[in-house]
Design an enzyme around this catalytic site. Structure first.
Site, PDB file in Angstrom:
ATOM      1  N   ASN A 234       0.809  -1.235   0.000  1.00 46.22           N
ATOM      2  CA  ASN A 234       0.000   0.000   0.000  1.00 46.22           C
ATOM      3  C   ASN A 234       0.832   1.271   0.000  1.00 46.22           C
ATOM      4  O   ASN A 234       0.474   2.246  -0.653  1.00 46.22           O
ATOM      5  CB  ASN A 234      -0.989  -0.020   1.168  1.00 46.22           C
ATOM      6  CG  ASN A 234      -0.329  -0.242   2.502  1.00 46.22           C
ATOM      7  OD1 ASN A 234       0.724  -0.872   2.596  1.00 46.22           O
ATOM      8  ND2 ASN A 234      -0.925   0.270   3.550  1.00 46.22           N
TER       9      ASN A 234
ATOM     10  N   GLU B 211       3.272  -4.999  12.494  1.00 47.53           N
ATOM     11  CA  GLU B 211       2.351  -3.871  12.296  1.00 47.53           C
ATOM     12  C   GLU B 211       1.224  -4.367  11.404  1.00 47.53           C
ATOM     13  O   GLU B 211       1.435  -4.604  10.202  1.00 47.53           O
ATOM     14  CB  GLU B 211       3.078  -2.717  11.588  1.00 47.53           C
ATOM     15  CG  GLU B 211       4.108  -2.025  12.417  1.00 47.53           C
ATOM     16  CD  GLU B 211       3.528  -1.292  13.600  1.00 47.53           C
ATOM     17  OE1 GLU B 211       2.318  -0.955  13.570  1.00 47.53           O
ATOM     18  OE2 GLU B 211       4.272  -1.079  14.557  1.00 47.53           O
TER      19      GLU B 211
ATOM     20  N   CYS C 200      -3.436   1.372   6.595  1.00 46.76           N
ATOM     21  CA  CYS C 200      -3.953   0.707   7.796  1.00 46.76           C
ATOM     22  C   CYS C 200      -4.568   1.696   8.771  1.00 46.76           C
ATOM     23  O   CYS C 200      -5.289   1.304   9.679  1.00 46.76           O
ATOM     24  CB  CYS C 200      -2.855  -0.106   8.468  1.00 46.76           C
ATOM     25  SG  CYS C 200      -1.497   0.918   9.040  1.00 46.76           S
TER      26      CYS C 200
ATOM     27  N   GLU D 138       7.014   1.204  16.702  1.00 52.63           N
ATOM     28  CA  GLU D 138       8.129   1.743  15.927  1.00 52.63           C
ATOM     29  C   GLU D 138       8.211   3.240  16.179  1.00 52.63           C
ATOM     30  O   GLU D 138       7.202   3.874  16.501  1.00 52.63           O
ATOM     31  CB  GLU D 138       7.914   1.458  14.430  1.00 52.63           C
ATOM     32  CG  GLU D 138       7.918  -0.031  14.117  1.00 52.63           C
ATOM     33  CD  GLU D 138       7.550  -0.359  12.675  1.00 52.63           C
ATOM     34  OE1 GLU D 138       6.840   0.444  12.036  1.00 52.63           O
ATOM     35  OE2 GLU D 138       7.980  -1.414  12.196  1.00 52.63           O
TER      36      GLU D 138
HETATM   37  N1  LIG Z   1      -0.431  -2.565   7.173  1.00 58.89           N
HETATM   38  C1  LIG Z   1      -1.569  -3.097   6.940  1.00 58.89           C
HETATM   39  O1  LIG Z   1      -2.421  -2.974   7.724  1.00 58.89           O
HETATM   40  C2  LIG Z   1      -1.804  -3.876   5.721  1.00 58.89           C
HETATM   41  C3  LIG Z   1      -2.881  -4.713   5.721  1.00 58.89           C
HETATM   42  N2  LIG Z   1      -3.135  -5.447   4.643  1.00 58.89           N
HETATM   43  C4  LIG Z   1      -4.317  -6.296   4.739  1.00 58.89           C
HETATM   44  O2  LIG Z   1      -3.978  -7.570   4.275  1.00 58.89           O
HETATM   45  C5  LIG Z   1      -4.851  -7.955   3.249  1.00 58.89           C
HETATM   46  C6  LIG Z   1      -4.131  -8.839   2.288  1.00 58.89           C
HETATM   47  O3  LIG Z   1      -3.072  -8.142   1.677  1.00 58.89           O
HETATM   48  P1  LIG Z   1      -1.747  -8.933   1.321  1.00 58.89           P
HETATM   49  O4  LIG Z   1      -0.903  -8.231   0.354  1.00 58.89           O
HETATM   50  O5  LIG Z   1      -2.149 -10.300   0.946  1.00 58.89           O
HETATM   51  O6  LIG Z   1      -0.985  -8.875   2.734  1.00 58.89           O
HETATM   52  P2  LIG Z   1       0.101  -9.852   3.230  1.00 58.89           P
HETATM   53  O7  LIG Z   1       0.170  -9.788   4.699  1.00 58.89           O
HETATM   54  O8  LIG Z   1      -0.072 -11.174   2.603  1.00 58.89           O
HETATM   55  O9  LIG Z   1       1.437  -9.235   2.590  1.00 58.89           O
HETATM   56  C7  LIG Z   1       2.338  -8.369   3.247  1.00 58.89           C
HETATM   57  C8  LIG Z   1       3.769  -8.830   2.961  1.00 58.89           C
HETATM   58  O10 LIG Z   1       3.964 -10.115   3.531  1.00 58.89           O
HETATM   59  C9  LIG Z   1       4.468 -11.024   2.562  1.00 58.89           C
HETATM   60  N3  LIG Z   1       4.011 -12.369   2.891  1.00 58.89           N
HETATM   61  C10 LIG Z   1       2.830 -12.952   2.551  1.00 58.89           C
HETATM   62  N4  LIG Z   1       2.777 -14.213   3.026  1.00 58.89           N
HETATM   63  C11 LIG Z   1       3.939 -14.418   3.699  1.00 58.89           C
HETATM   64  C12 LIG Z   1       4.478 -15.528   4.408  1.00 58.89           C
HETATM   65  N5  LIG Z   1       3.799 -16.675   4.510  1.00 58.89           N
HETATM   66  N6  LIG Z   1       5.695 -15.415   4.967  1.00 58.89           N
HETATM   67  C13 LIG Z   1       6.390 -14.268   4.865  1.00 58.89           C
HETATM   68  N7  LIG Z   1       5.942 -13.179   4.191  1.00 58.89           N
HETATM   69  C14 LIG Z   1       4.725 -13.250   3.619  1.00 58.89           C
HETATM   70  C15 LIG Z   1       3.921 -10.476   1.260  1.00 58.89           C
HETATM   71  O11 LIG Z   1       4.630 -10.992   0.166  1.00 58.89           O
HETATM   72  C16 LIG Z   1       4.099  -8.989   1.475  1.00 58.89           C
HETATM   73  O12 LIG Z   1       5.434  -8.617   1.241  1.00 58.89           O
HETATM   74  C17 LIG Z   1      -5.368  -6.654   2.674  1.00 58.89           C
HETATM   75  O13 LIG Z   1      -6.586  -6.796   2.065  1.00 58.89           O
HETATM   76  C18 LIG Z   1      -5.462  -5.815   3.898  1.00 58.89           C
HETATM   77  O14 LIG Z   1      -6.659  -6.062   4.558  1.00 58.89           O
HETATM   78  C19 LIG Z   1      -2.363  -5.412   3.527  1.00 58.89           C
HETATM   79  C20 LIG Z   1      -1.283  -4.579   3.456  1.00 58.89           C
HETATM   80  C21 LIG Z   1      -0.937  -3.721   4.572  1.00 58.89           C
HETATM   81  N1  LIG Z   2       1.746   0.804   8.412  1.00 52.26           N
HETATM   82  C1  LIG Z   2       0.975   1.563   7.620  1.00 52.26           C
HETATM   83  C2  LIG Z   2       1.045   2.923   7.655  1.00 52.26           C
HETATM   84  C3  LIG Z   2       2.014   3.661   8.404  1.00 52.26           C
HETATM   85  C4  LIG Z   2       2.075   4.967   8.312  1.00 52.26           C
HETATM   86  C5  LIG Z   2       3.107   5.753   8.987  1.00 52.26           C
HETATM   87  O1  LIG Z   2       4.056   5.218   9.546  1.00 52.26           O
HETATM   88  O2  LIG Z   2       2.995   6.970   8.925  1.00 52.26           O
HETATM   89  C6  LIG Z   2       0.079   0.850   6.675  1.00 52.26           C
HETATM   90  O3  LIG Z   2      -0.768   1.465   6.067  1.00 52.26           O
HETATM   91  O4  LIG Z   2       0.268  -0.346   6.513  1.00 52.26           O
END
Ligand SMILES: NC(=O)C1=CN([C@@H]2O[C@H](COP(=O)(O)OP(=O)(O)OC[C@H]3O[C@@H](n4cnc5c(N)ncnc54)[C@H](O)[C@@H]3O)[C@@H](O)[C@H]2O)C=CC1
Ligand SMILES: N/C(=C\C=C\C(=O)O)C(=O)O
Length: 486
Positions: free
Chosen positions: A154, A252, A286, A467
């Protein structure tokens, strides 16, 4: 670099060298749905090579703290000089608007390096005395070793550098794995590392999927520390894989963030900010608001003005500087977000604007892109999945409330606890409510104003650890207590 069919082809960056991979993944332009780039599909072999490079670089890098700060400053300057090129690339790769990439993502990536280059010079250690035993005690901190840094799609460069900067400033060497969906700006940054004076092996980047390269990295016995930003299920998997080695973890995760709007809120400020907090970056942050609680006596007025403002929020192609919102990250994600609207309708909720109500207006070339309008849901129950689960898209629910006590209880009634906003002109109420919210961050009468010195992170299922200047330093170092008898 141009590869197959003239498309951009990325390479891993290991030990200061760009290295090709034996297999590649397709990466899509979210605004057209077309493949435009190939990303290495790395696995165990590449992780082994990166661990070897990081291990070899550690003794030198960890022993030169002053030089580290200077190197980080130079890297910040180089990134800043490439701001426009990086912003264009981030916008194309992620689907976000060029304006957001120019004003938020890349400037923040620059700031991450500048901030940790400076803050690393200002930490102090603890010291106590036991005069009756003739002892002086003090603490020293040392880098942990090789850090695994796993980041999401994101805010690609913004979040990757939020991990790389403190990790290397503290003297660790790192292996970073950006999301396979958004790898381009991380690869572009690698081209600047040598020029900035980052020695080979200090920053290694292995591209590819979570199950292949991510798991090889987190389960590697020589990687003692993992910093992860992403979804809760992935965090669970990482926790399981790293448990046998007792690794240090910073997680996070997601949010289901409430905005609480009291009758005395300044709506002229609250409405545009809450539109932004709901829909910025297509709602893919997030920290985005996805549950809006409005005090009943201003509910109708708020809703009318909020929906009008959401309808003004322009969805356009990412390169259009006047667009407020671009494309979602992927087809699968767009379908997932849309499925929540479908469920809301089936439950009897009202969709007041956006998906299924209004029409997108896009050029023919972008008809297959992953676009969606800002969508406002109302008449939705607190138990609905739309009010409980992280949707991570441009969808927000608006519901009324009556009393302060009631709204605190309802705001806390989800498994997440990341970020909340409170809108009120009553300072006493603002402090009272902020204290009672189960949330790692509370913004009052504003949103997403970041103070990098202070702790950032979530409660409950929103994560483990914090962090920030002091918190990241503590995470990326091991502390030792030394006792001197004199
Ligand atoms: N910071 C946040 O809150 C975030 C939340 N999301 C949430 O997660 C949902 C799914 O998005 P994804 O891209 O599928 O998130 P994800 O958690 O699968 O991906 C985040 C990172 O983790 C890696 N990853 C995935 N599976 C892994 C594993 N088994 N071992 C080690 N690394 C791994 C991915 O390749 C990517 O670099 C989104 O719809 C959203 O709801 C997604 C991105 C950021
Ligand atoms: N971790 C995320 C946002 C962080 C923002 C910041 O450090 O200012 C996210 O969207 O996953």
């Amino acid at each position: 670099m141009a590869g197959r069919g003239g498309l951009l082809m990325l390479e891993n960056f290991i030990g200061g060298k760009f290295l090709p991979c034996s297999s590649y993944l397709d990466s899509y332009d979210p605004s057209t749905g077309e493949v435009y780039c190939h990303v290495p599909n790395s696995g165990k072999e590449e992780v082994e090579a990166a661990v070897e490079a990081a291990r070899a670089a550690f003794p030198g890098w960890s022993s030169r703290p002053q030089e580290r700060s200077q190197v980080l400053q130079r890297l910040a300057d180089l990134l800043e000089q490439s701001l426009e090129e990086l912003a264009q690339a981030e916008s194309k790769d992620q689907g976000k608007t060029i304006t957001l990439a120019r004003t938020m993502d890349i400037p923040r990536a620059v700031h991450n390096f500048r901030f940790f280059a400076s803050s690393i010079l200002h930490h102090t250690s603890e010291c106590t005395q036991m005069d009756h035993l003739g002892c002086l005690h003090y603490t020293v901190r040392a880098p942990v070793g090789i850090a695994a840094l796993i980041s999401p799609w994101n805010l690609p460069l913004y979040l990757l550098t939020w991990k790389i900067a403190p990790a290397i400033a503290a003297g660790n060497t790192v292996i970073a794995k950006p999301s396979e969906l958004t790898s381009v700006t991380a690869w572009m940054m690698c081209r600047l590392l040598e020029k900035a004076g980052v020695p080979p092996g200090v920053v290694n980047i292995v591209f590819g999927t979570g199950p292949r390269v991510g798991e090889a990295l987190v389960s590697h016995p020589e990687v003692p520390l993992i910093s992860f930003t992403g979804s809760q299920p992935t965090a669970e998997r990482i926790t399981q894989l790293s448990a046998p080695y007792c690794k240090k973890l910073s997680l996070e995760l997601g949010g289901k963030n409430p905005a609480i709007i009291f009758e005395d809120a300044n709506l002229a400020e609250c409405i545009p900010t809450t539109v932004r907090s709901s829909f910025a970056n297509q709602g893919e942050i997030c920290l985005c608001t996805s549950r809006i609680f409005v005090q009943r006596n201003i509910y109708s007025e708020f809703l009318k003005r909020f929906v009008e403002a959401a309808r003004m929020w322009k969805v356009g192609i990412p390169s259009d500087p006047s667009a407020d919102m671009g494309a979602l990250i992927s087809k699968a994600h767009l379908e997932k977000v849309r499925s929540y609207i479908k469920k809301a309708r089936m439950e009897g909720a009202q969709i007041l604007c956006g998906e299924g109500v209004d029409k997108l207006n896009l050029p023919p070339r972008n008809q297959a892109g992953y676009f969606m309008l800002p969508t406002v849901i109302t008449d939705v129950k607190d138990e609905s999945c739309c009010m409980k689960e992280e949707i991570f898209g441009p969808v927000t629910c608006v519901v009324p409330f009556d009393s302060e006590e009631e709204v605190i209880q309802r705001a806390n009634n989800v498994k997440y606890g990341l970020a909340a906003t409170v809108w009120s002109g009553n300072v006493g109420r603002v402090h009272r409510v902020a204290k009672k919210l189960q949330s790692g961050l509370v913004w009052t009468n504003c949103w997403l104003i970041r103070e990098l010195n202070l702790p950032f992170g979530g409660m409950k299922s929103s994560g483990v650890g914090r962090e920030g200047a002091k918190d990241s330093y503590e995470f990326f170092t091991e502390v030792k207590t030394i006792t001197v008898k004199h």
